[in-house]
Scaffold this motif. Sequence first.
Motif, PDB file in Angstrom:
ATOM      1  N   SER A 143       0.819  -1.218   0.000  1.00 51.73           N
ATOM      2  CA  SER A 143       0.000   0.000   0.000  1.00 51.73           C
ATOM      3  C   SER A 143       0.852   1.267   0.000  1.00 51.73           C
ATOM      4  O   SER A 143       0.409   2.320  -0.462  1.00 51.73           O
ATOM      5  N   MET A 144       2.057   1.171   0.493  1.00 56.12           N
ATOM      6  CA  MET A 144       2.926   2.342   0.584  1.00 56.12           C
ATOM      7  C   MET A 144       3.292   2.890  -0.797  1.00 56.12           C
ATOM      8  O   MET A 144       3.425   4.103  -0.966  1.00 56.12           O
ATOM      9  N   VAL A 145       3.457   2.018  -1.793  1.00 55.74           N
ATOM     10  CA  VAL A 145       3.896   2.474  -3.111  1.00 55.74           C
ATOM     11  C   VAL A 145       2.831   2.318  -4.190  1.00 55.74           C
ATOM     12  O   VAL A 145       3.059   2.707  -5.335  1.00 55.74           O
ATOM     13  N   ALA A 146       1.688   1.762  -3.833  1.00 58.47           N
ATOM     14  CA  ALA A 146       0.615   1.604  -4.822  1.00 58.47           C
ATOM     15  C   ALA A 146       0.227   2.971  -5.367  1.00 58.47           C
ATOM     16  O   ALA A 146      -0.140   3.877  -4.624  1.00 58.47           O
ATOM     17  N   GLY A 147       0.364   3.139  -6.648  1.00 63.25           N
ATOM     18  CA  GLY A 147       0.012   4.410  -7.273  1.00 63.25           C
ATOM     19  C   GLY A 147       1.020   5.523  -7.056  1.00 63.25           C
ATOM     20  O   GLY A 147       0.789   6.655  -7.468  1.00 63.25           O
ATOM     21  N   TYR A 148       2.139   5.236  -6.388  1.00 64.68           N
ATOM     22  CA  TYR A 148       3.134   6.276  -6.114  1.00 64.68           C
ATOM     23  C   TYR A 148       3.757   6.755  -7.422  1.00 64.68           C
ATOM     24  O   TYR A 148       4.016   5.971  -8.329  1.00 64.68           O
ATOM     25  N   ARG A 149       4.023   8.044  -7.497  1.00 66.73           N
ATOM     26  CA  ARG A 149       4.622   8.617  -8.690  1.00 66.73           C
ATOM     27  C   ARG A 149       5.711   9.594  -8.290  1.00 66.73           C
ATOM     28  O   ARG A 149       5.502  10.455  -7.440  1.00 66.73           O
ATOM     29  N   VAL A 150       6.888   9.441  -8.895  1.00 68.18           N
ATOM     30  CA  VAL A 150       7.961  10.424  -8.761  1.00 68.18           C
ATOM     31  C   VAL A 150       7.792  11.336  -9.967  1.00 68.18           C
ATOM     32  O   VAL A 150       8.167  10.977 -11.079  1.00 68.18           O
ATOM     33  N   GLY A 151       7.193  12.482  -9.740  1.00 71.62           N
ATOM     34  CA  GLY A 151       6.861  13.374 -10.848  1.00 71.62           C
ATOM     35  C   GLY A 151       7.984  14.322 -11.224  1.00 71.62           C
ATOM     36  O   GLY A 151       8.938  14.532 -10.462  1.00 71.62           O
ATOM     37  N   GLN A 152       7.855  14.868 -12.410  1.00 69.76           N
ATOM     38  CA  GLN A 152       8.832  15.846 -12.887  1.00 69.76           C
ATOM     39  C   GLN A 152       8.911  17.036 -11.943  1.00 69.76           C
ATOM     40  O   GLN A 152      10.007  17.544 -11.675  1.00 69.76           O
ATOM     41  N   ASP A 153       7.765  17.471 -11.412  1.00 66.11           N
ATOM     42  CA  ASP A 153       7.753  18.600 -10.486  1.00 66.11           C
ATOM     43  C   ASP A 153       8.517  18.270  -9.210  1.00 66.11           C
ATOM     44  O   ASP A 153       9.231  19.113  -8.662  1.00 66.11           O
ATOM     45  N   TYR A 154       8.399  17.029  -8.727  1.00 68.00           N
ATOM     46  CA  TYR A 154       9.125  16.607  -7.529  1.00 68.00           C
ATOM     47  C   TYR A 154      10.634  16.677  -7.786  1.00 68.00           C
ATOM     48  O   TYR A 154      11.396  17.197  -6.970  1.00 68.00           O
ATOM     49  N   ILE A 155      11.059  16.163  -8.923  1.00 64.65           N
ATOM     50  CA  ILE A 155      12.488  16.157  -9.278  1.00 64.65           C
ATOM     51  C   ILE A 155      13.024  17.582  -9.406  1.00 64.65           C
ATOM     52  O   ILE A 155      14.147  17.869  -8.990  1.00 64.65           O
ATOM     53  N   GLU A 156      12.234  18.459  -9.968  1.00 70.60           N
ATOM     54  CA  GLU A 156      12.679  19.840 -10.146  1.00 70.60           C
ATOM     55  C   GLU A 156      12.693  20.622  -8.838  1.00 70.60           C
ATOM     56  O   GLU A 156      13.440  21.581  -8.691  1.00 70.60           O
ATOM     57  N   THR A 157      11.883  20.211  -7.858  1.00 68.04           N
ATOM     58  CA  THR A 157      11.751  20.925  -6.587  1.00 68.04           C
ATOM     59  C   THR A 157      12.730  20.434  -5.530  1.00 68.04           C
ATOM     60  O   THR A 157      13.145  21.202  -4.670  1.00 68.04           O
ATOM     61  N   HIS A 158      13.093  19.162  -5.577  1.00 66.21           N
ATOM     62  CA  HIS A 158      13.930  18.549  -4.542  1.00 66.21           C
ATOM     63  C   HIS A 158      15.298  18.147  -5.076  1.00 66.21           C
ATOM     64  O   HIS A 158      15.520  18.107  -6.280  1.00 66.21           O
ATOM     65  N   GLU A 159      16.182  17.833  -4.156  1.00 70.67           N
ATOM     66  CA  GLU A 159      17.512  17.337  -4.497  1.00 70.67           C
ATOM     67  C   GLU A 159      17.388  15.835  -4.736  1.00 70.67           C
ATOM     68  O   GLU A 159      17.422  15.039  -3.798  1.00 70.67           O
ATOM     69  N   VAL A 160      17.215  15.444  -5.981  1.00 74.71           N
ATOM     70  CA  VAL A 160      17.069  14.038  -6.343  1.00 74.71           C
ATOM     71  C   VAL A 160      18.291  13.645  -7.158  1.00 74.71           C
ATOM     72  O   VAL A 160      18.638  14.314  -8.131  1.00 74.71           O
ATOM     73  N   TYR A 161      18.946  12.560  -6.722  1.00 73.90           N
ATOM     74  CA  TYR A 161      20.139  12.066  -7.400  1.00 73.90           C
ATOM     75  C   TYR A 161      19.918  10.617  -7.793  1.00 73.90           C
ATOM     76  O   TYR A 161      19.346   9.832  -7.037  1.00 73.90           O
ATOM     77  N   VAL A 162      20.394  10.270  -8.975  1.00 76.99           N
ATOM     78  CA  VAL A 162      20.186   8.936  -9.519  1.00 76.99           C
ATOM     79  C   VAL A 162      21.537   8.276  -9.805  1.00 76.99           C
ATOM     80  O   VAL A 162      22.468   8.933 -10.266  1.00 76.99           O
ATOM     81  N   ALA A 163      21.620   6.985  -9.483  1.00 79.10           N
ATOM     82  CA  ALA A 163      22.801   6.179  -9.803  1.00 79.10           C
ATOM     83  C   ALA A 163      22.476   5.386 -11.054  1.00 79.10           C
ATOM     84  O   ALA A 163      21.457   4.691 -11.107  1.00 79.10           O
ATOM     85  N   THR A 164      23.338   5.503 -12.059  1.00 76.91           N
ATOM     86  CA  THR A 164      23.133   4.769 -13.300  1.00 76.91           C
ATOM     87  C   THR A 164      24.372   3.959 -13.636  1.00 76.91           C
ATOM     88  O   THR A 164      25.499   4.324 -13.278  1.00 76.91           O
ATOM     89  N   GLY A 165      24.148   2.856 -14.337  1.00 70.03           N
ATOM     90  CA  GLY A 165      25.254   2.030 -14.818  1.00 70.03           C
ATOM     91  C   GLY A 165      25.780   2.594 -16.128  1.00 70.03           C
ATOM     92  O   GLY A 165      25.223   3.544 -16.688  1.00 70.03           O
ATOM     93  N   GLU A 166      26.843   1.978 -16.625  1.00 69.43           N
ATOM     94  CA  GLU A 166      27.436   2.429 -17.881  1.00 69.43           C
ATOM     95  C   GLU A 166      26.443   2.397 -19.031  1.00 69.43           C
ATOM     96  O   GLU A 166      26.524   3.186 -19.962  1.00 69.43           O
ATOM     97  N   ASP A 167      25.475   1.484 -18.943  1.00 71.01           N
ATOM     98  CA  ASP A 167      24.465   1.359 -19.998  1.00 71.01           C
ATOM     99  C   ASP A 167      23.311   2.347 -19.815  1.00 71.01           C
ATOM    100  O   ASP A 167      22.354   2.330 -20.571  1.00 71.01           O
TER     101      ASP A 167
END
Length: 173
Positions: free
Chosen positions: A46-70
Amino acid sequence: MGSRITRPRGGARGAAVEIRRATAGDARRLTKLVRGSHAYRGPYASMVAGYRVGQDYIETHEVYVATGEDGRVLGFYALVLDPPELDLMFVADDAQGLGIGRRLVGHLTGRAREAGLDAVRVVAHPPAEGFYRSVGALRTGTVAARPPAVPWDRPEMVLPVGPGDGVTAREGR
């Protein structure tokens, strides 16, 4: 600015992981990671059902992503600066055990230090408490359940942000 680091174990030797500021274009991939997390199956769904990380959230907060070489998303975190709190942190199921979470926490403490913070609050998913303790978080209490979205109590912790990065030191770097 991103931070390139070498994957500690697993995967191809020399495979690099980049931690960079998330962009609005990452929103769908981050949402997919959250909703697909095995840690939130069963009673925690239930905690993540329907959860969305929106573009507005990313633009408003300090969000960092780890990506692989691919370019594949391996994990991400969101830091709220005022008041200082780790809002989100997820590592892809197939990237767990590779040190990605530790690297994200190391990056987070570095970013928090740059922002002049001395500690960051963490309200953890109950099964993740051991991980946060292993990277230096200290239990300070319990956040009571808030049904229906969060029907369980959660550990409340503080992650100290000192002059040096304890995660990096423990990794022997």
